[in-house]
Design a protein around this motif. Sequence first.
Motif, PDB file in Angstrom:
ATOM      1  N   PRO A 153       0.803  -1.219   0.000  1.00 50.55           N
ATOM      2  CA  PRO A 153       0.000   0.000   0.000  1.00 50.55           C
ATOM      3  C   PRO A 153       0.842   1.277   0.000  1.00 50.55           C
ATOM      4  O   PRO A 153       0.354   2.344  -0.377  1.00 50.55           O
ATOM      5  N   ASP A 154       2.112   1.172   0.391  1.00 52.09           N
ATOM      6  CA  ASP A 154       3.003   2.329   0.402  1.00 52.09           C
ATOM      7  C   ASP A 154       3.861   2.391  -0.869  1.00 52.09           C
ATOM      8  O   ASP A 154       4.754   3.228  -0.969  1.00 52.09           O
ATOM      9  N   ASN A 155       3.600   1.476  -1.796  1.00 53.45           N
ATOM     10  CA  ASN A 155       4.375   1.363  -3.038  1.00 53.45           C
ATOM     11  C   ASN A 155       5.840   1.020  -2.796  1.00 53.45           C
ATOM     12  O   ASN A 155       6.690   1.309  -3.620  1.00 53.45           O
ATOM     13  N   ASP A 156       6.135   0.399  -1.637  1.00 55.40           N
ATOM     14  CA  ASP A 156       7.488  -0.102  -1.397  1.00 55.40           C
ATOM     15  C   ASP A 156       7.678  -1.358  -2.246  1.00 55.40           C
ATOM     16  O   ASP A 156       6.723  -2.112  -2.469  1.00 55.40           O
ATOM     17  N   PRO A 157       8.899  -1.619  -2.718  1.00 56.23           N
ATOM     18  CA  PRO A 157       9.119  -2.869  -3.459  1.00 56.23           C
ATOM     19  C   PRO A 157       8.950  -4.074  -2.532  1.00 56.23           C
ATOM     20  O   PRO A 157       9.367  -4.035  -1.376  1.00 56.23           O
ATOM     21  N   VAL A 158       8.327  -5.110  -3.052  1.00 59.85           N
ATOM     22  CA  VAL A 158       8.083  -6.330  -2.272  1.00 59.85           C
ATOM     23  C   VAL A 158       9.030  -7.419  -2.762  1.00 59.85           C
ATOM     24  O   VAL A 158       9.175  -7.634  -3.958  1.00 59.85           O
ATOM     25  N   THR A 159       9.679  -8.095  -1.805  1.00 57.31           N
ATOM     26  CA  THR A 159      10.539  -9.227  -2.141  1.00 57.31           C
ATOM     27  C   THR A 159      10.021 -10.463  -1.412  1.00 57.31           C
ATOM     28  O   THR A 159       9.326 -10.360  -0.394  1.00 57.31           O
ATOM     29  N   PHE A 160      10.371 -11.629  -1.946  1.00 59.60           N
ATOM     30  CA  PHE A 160       9.925 -12.904  -1.390  1.00 59.60           C
ATOM     31  C   PHE A 160      11.122 -13.684  -0.856  1.00 59.60           C
ATOM     32  O   PHE A 160      12.231 -13.570  -1.385  1.00 59.60           O
ATOM     33  N   SER A 161      10.863 -14.482   0.167  1.00 55.65           N
ATOM     34  CA  SER A 161      11.906 -15.368   0.698  1.00 55.65           C
ATOM     35  C   SER A 161      11.256 -16.656   1.197  1.00 55.65           C
ATOM     36  O   SER A 161      10.060 -16.695   1.480  1.00 55.65           O
ATOM     37  N   LYS A 162      12.090 -17.707   1.285  1.00 51.30           N
ATOM     38  CA  LYS A 162      11.638 -18.981   1.837  1.00 51.30           C
ATOM     39  C   LYS A 162      11.553 -18.860   3.346  1.00 51.30           C
ATOM     40  O   LYS A 162      12.388 -18.210   3.972  1.00 51.30           O
ATOM     41  N   SER A 163      10.569 -19.504   3.929  1.00 53.53           N
ATOM     42  CA  SER A 163      10.473 -19.609   5.383  1.00 53.53           C
ATOM     43  C   SER A 163      10.391 -21.084   5.724  1.00 53.53           C
ATOM     44  O   SER A 163       9.664 -21.833   5.089  1.00 53.53           O
ATOM     45  N   GLY A 164      11.148 -21.495   6.720  1.00 59.47           N
ATOM     46  CA  GLY A 164      11.116 -22.900   7.102  1.00 59.47           C
ATOM     47  C   GLY A 164      11.920 -23.758   6.143  1.00 59.47           C
ATOM     48  O   GLY A 164      12.740 -23.278   5.366  1.00 59.47           O
ATOM     49  N   THR A 165      11.647 -25.054   6.185  1.00 55.93           N
ATOM     50  CA  THR A 165      12.392 -26.033   5.393  1.00 55.93           C
ATOM     51  C   THR A 165      11.656 -26.331   4.093  1.00 55.93           C
ATOM     52  O   THR A 165      10.458 -26.590   4.106  1.00 55.93           O
ATOM     53  N   TRP A 166      12.381 -26.295   3.020  1.00 55.80           N
ATOM     54  CA  TRP A 166      11.842 -26.651   1.703  1.00 55.80           C
ATOM     55  C   TRP A 166      12.578 -27.885   1.196  1.00 55.80           C
ATOM     56  O   TRP A 166      13.774 -28.043   1.429  1.00 55.80           O
ATOM     57  N   PRO A 167      11.876 -28.756   0.431  1.00 56.73           N
ATOM     58  CA  PRO A 167      12.571 -29.893  -0.179  1.00 56.73           C
ATOM     59  C   PRO A 167      13.513 -29.394  -1.282  1.00 56.73           C
ATOM     60  O   PRO A 167      13.311 -28.316  -1.851  1.00 56.73           O
ATOM     61  N   SER A 168      14.519 -30.182  -1.597  1.00 55.73           N
ATOM     62  CA  SER A 168      15.523 -29.775  -2.592  1.00 55.73           C
ATOM     63  C   SER A 168      14.924 -29.571  -3.985  1.00 55.73           C
ATOM     64  O   SER A 168      15.474 -28.822  -4.787  1.00 55.73           O
ATOM     65  N   TRP A 169      13.791 -30.196  -4.259  1.00 57.45           N
ATOM     66  CA  TRP A 169      13.184 -30.082  -5.591  1.00 57.45           C
ATOM     67  C   TRP A 169      12.275 -28.860  -5.739  1.00 57.45           C
ATOM     68  O   TRP A 169      11.671 -28.655  -6.790  1.00 57.45           O
ATOM     69  N   ALA A 170      12.196 -28.006  -4.703  1.00 60.34           N
ATOM     70  CA  ALA A 170      11.400 -26.779  -4.756  1.00 60.34           C
ATOM     71  C   ALA A 170      12.334 -25.587  -4.570  1.00 60.34           C
ATOM     72  O   ALA A 170      13.140 -25.553  -3.641  1.00 60.34           O
ATOM     73  N   GLN A 171      12.242 -24.622  -5.469  1.00 63.64           N
ATOM     74  CA  GLN A 171      13.123 -23.452  -5.421  1.00 63.64           C
ATOM     75  C   GLN A 171      12.314 -22.162  -5.549  1.00 63.64           C
ATOM     76  O   GLN A 171      11.269 -22.126  -6.201  1.00 63.64           O
ATOM     77  N   LEU A 172      12.831 -21.115  -4.920  1.00 56.59           N
ATOM     78  CA  LEU A 172      12.265 -19.777  -5.042  1.00 56.59           C
ATOM     79  C   LEU A 172      13.188 -18.981  -5.947  1.00 56.59           C
ATOM     80  O   LEU A 172      14.405 -18.959  -5.732  1.00 56.59           O
TER      81      LEU A 172
END
Length: 168
Positions: free
Chosen positions: A87-106
């Motif tokens: 809502p403030d027009n700040d850039p949004v970035t994504f990150s992994k949280s917790g444990t992900w399997p090796s076959w899933a990537q962000l």
Amino acid sequence: LLRLIAGLEQVDGGTLTLQPDHFVVTSGSSTMFSMTFEAHDALDAGASQPLTITVNDVNGAPSFPAPSPVMADEGDTPVIPLSATDPDNDPVTFSKSGTWPSWAQLATAPDRVTLNPDFNVATAIAPTTVMLNITATDGRTGHDVTRAMTVTVTNVNRPPTLASLPDV
């Protein structure tokens, strides 16, 4: 721009409350507004008092809708785009949280989740389901939003292979 709404004709003691309904404040900063209050009696004798109001920016959390559940077969390589707004027009970035399997990537640019489950992820008896936690942040403290993406990988039956047989 400061717009104050006060439909007051007369105040006899007590408290005057102003409720601003709209401010323009640059993201991450504050803006000061100065004004003068005047009071007059019935004979028009009056007094005035200057007042400065400081309006601080309040960071709004990114809007990150929960991702839809994903179904994938072993060996598939689906790509799931991610989207969030601020809502403030700040850039949004994504990150992994917790444990992900090796076959899933962000991945970024564009923001997405890529899956590449091999042929040993699911069993013939039941599919494998994992929760991928993804956090969206606008880079300002306190308003990260984490959502879970449910990914279900189903078994793909492959034909058996035979080793070379010796001639008899």
